[in-house]
Design an enzyme around this catalytic site. Sequence first.
Site, PDB file in Angstrom:
ATOM      1  NE  ARG A  44      -4.353   1.657   2.591  1.00  0.00           N
ATOM      2  CZ  ARG A  44      -4.796   0.411   2.790  1.00  0.00           C
ATOM      3  NH1 ARG A  44      -4.109  -0.415   3.545  1.00  0.00           N
ATOM      4  NH2 ARG A  44      -5.911  -0.010   2.212  1.00  0.00           N
TER       5      ARG A  44
ATOM      6  CE1 TYR B 254       3.187  -4.095   7.616  1.00  0.00           C
ATOM      7  CE2 TYR B 254       2.800  -1.735   7.802  1.00  0.00           C
ATOM      8  CZ  TYR B 254       2.974  -2.871   7.016  1.00  0.00           C
ATOM      9  OH  TYR B 254       2.919  -2.771   5.657  1.00  0.00           O
TER      10      TYR B 254
ATOM     11  N   PRO C  75       7.991  -5.640   5.165  1.00  0.00           N
ATOM     12  CG  PRO C  75       5.738  -5.964   5.751  1.00  0.00           C
ATOM     13  CD  PRO C  75       7.113  -6.547   5.929  1.00  0.00           C
TER      14      PRO C  75
ATOM     15  CG  ASP D 100      -0.192   0.091   2.545  1.00  0.00           C
ATOM     16  OD1 ASP D 100       1.046  -0.048   2.543  1.00  0.00           O
ATOM     17  OD2 ASP D 100      -0.852   0.281   3.581  1.00  0.00           O
TER      18      ASP D 100
END
Length: 604
Positions: free
Chosen positions: A242, A250, A327, A52
């Site tokens: 986002r 996370y 990530p 993302d």
Amino acid sequence: MVQIPEGASKVDVLIIGAGPAGVMCATGLARAGINVRIIDKREDKVMAGQADGIQPRTIEVLQSYGLADPLLKHGNQMHMAAFYNPSPTGGIERTGRAADVTAPTARYPFEVTLHQGEIEKIFLDAMSEKGVQVDRAIVPTSLEVSSDPAILSDPQAYAVKVVLQHMSRPESQQEEVVYAKYVLGADGAHSWVRKTLGIAMEGENTDYVWGVVDTIPETDFPDIRNKSAIHSRNGSCMVIPREGDVVRLYIQVEQAAFVENGRIDKSKVTPQHLMEVASKSFQPFTISFPHEIMWWTLYVIGQRVAARYSLHERVFIAGDACHTHSPKAGQGMNASMNDTHNLSWKIAHVLRGWSDISLLKTYEFERRKYAQDLINFDKKFAALFSGKPRSDDNEDGVSHEQFLEAFQTFGGFTSGIGVHYEASALVDPTNQHLARHLRIGERLIPQVVVRAADARPENIQELIPADTRYKLLLFPGDISTPAQKEKLGDLAHALSAATSFRRRFTPPNAPVDAVFDIVTICTTPKEEVNFTDVPLALRSHWSKVWTDDEQLAGGVGGKVYETYGISTTEGAIVVVRPDGYVSAIAPLDGVKYLDQYFSGILHT
């Protein structure tokens, strides 16, 4: 010559996998006019979750294709990062804030977050404009590469045979045989293509286990809309805001209960468990999760790189198929798309007959070195992020100062701005002194210039779109002076000679700028310069003449020569390859040098 059996399909390039690497490659090839086909085992595009984060350099790359606007419109921008550590009184406290991106030359000094499906849609729409769609619910079942040296050395030969299974068709109609000149495996970390080629992944797993959750939380945490790195006594967390109100968390989890033989048993953990861990790590702030879980997963951090990236320069792998890592630094999708941004123009040049097939060897040379650097970085970053925080009872833990220093030191790498390609046939650092601050092998630094014809300001990166052409940026200084005007005239004469690289490597009957797009950036003041001051042989259009001056509104522009370290009297010719990286620099009288340089890349 390869005989194509009746009933078989044929294509110039077959792409297996329609994730970020695959759709980036398909878009570049389709726009280059290459016959490309892309397949995917999924019946539909990604609807939620997955990767993302788009880094500053990748935004520049998207802009070079004219695709950055929808990303910037729909995505969330992360400008600031916050850092939290254990509080002496229990729980966590904020120990600082800093710019999220520490790359001074970034044109877009922020990250953009948007779920992978929307990012892929940007490419799917661009591909559709060129008549290319993803063929879905298809899996490859066998792949054979010719062993005939004559076939492998012929760039136009259909050297690869792939058998496909159409899962949505009746059983008797499922099998299709495809002959391709080139194949790209962009089919993820468990790549079928990589395994079929017998390519090993080199590296190892760590013992760090993390969960990822996409949802809309309710919280009094003040940095919920900033990237936030949280080190608590309960474990570490990262907050990634986002699009809209969505947040990605996370969450570090205890690995012992979930890892078996290096793999995770997902049946032993639930999203609710992750929420509970997060709630404890956020104290004294409260966080709850009243809304749906849009997507979640667990992973063990591993760092691996494929031993090689191709077989005979006929079948390639890209993206997660050839490198895996954690990530949290936001590198996976970015590295994947930049892999195929590097590869697609090279395939186009070979298929057009502009370059020898040996050009394709530079893909592995450049991108595997980058992936190894990425893995080395990720090992350090993952250890710092997953390590226990320093406290009175853990003096050897990770301090805020250590983490912040690493965060800022690695900024050039994580942003993508500092990616550097080593010397090769493509990258020649011979004349680095002519542009001291414009490093050969790195992307062209953005700066504002002013168009001579109408005083329109523009970023110089807009003058180097990803259109498969080499850009020759001429820096002749003040062309109103006799000395610099004479140098420019001599250059025009040399480039017009039948023996020059420009004439030799431009195909017969093709436009003069088909292979080499020439742009002049002078220092003559905008009030005095005329675009007609540049010889006609050096300007294919009136828009190809610019000046290094401030825009009329003032305050912006006028710093290109200074920023690049180019002398206004000595000048320079800067060669920018089709993917936006500076590949060579020549003096204004250096056409013979460029003849030699391009003779190592192009052929007639």
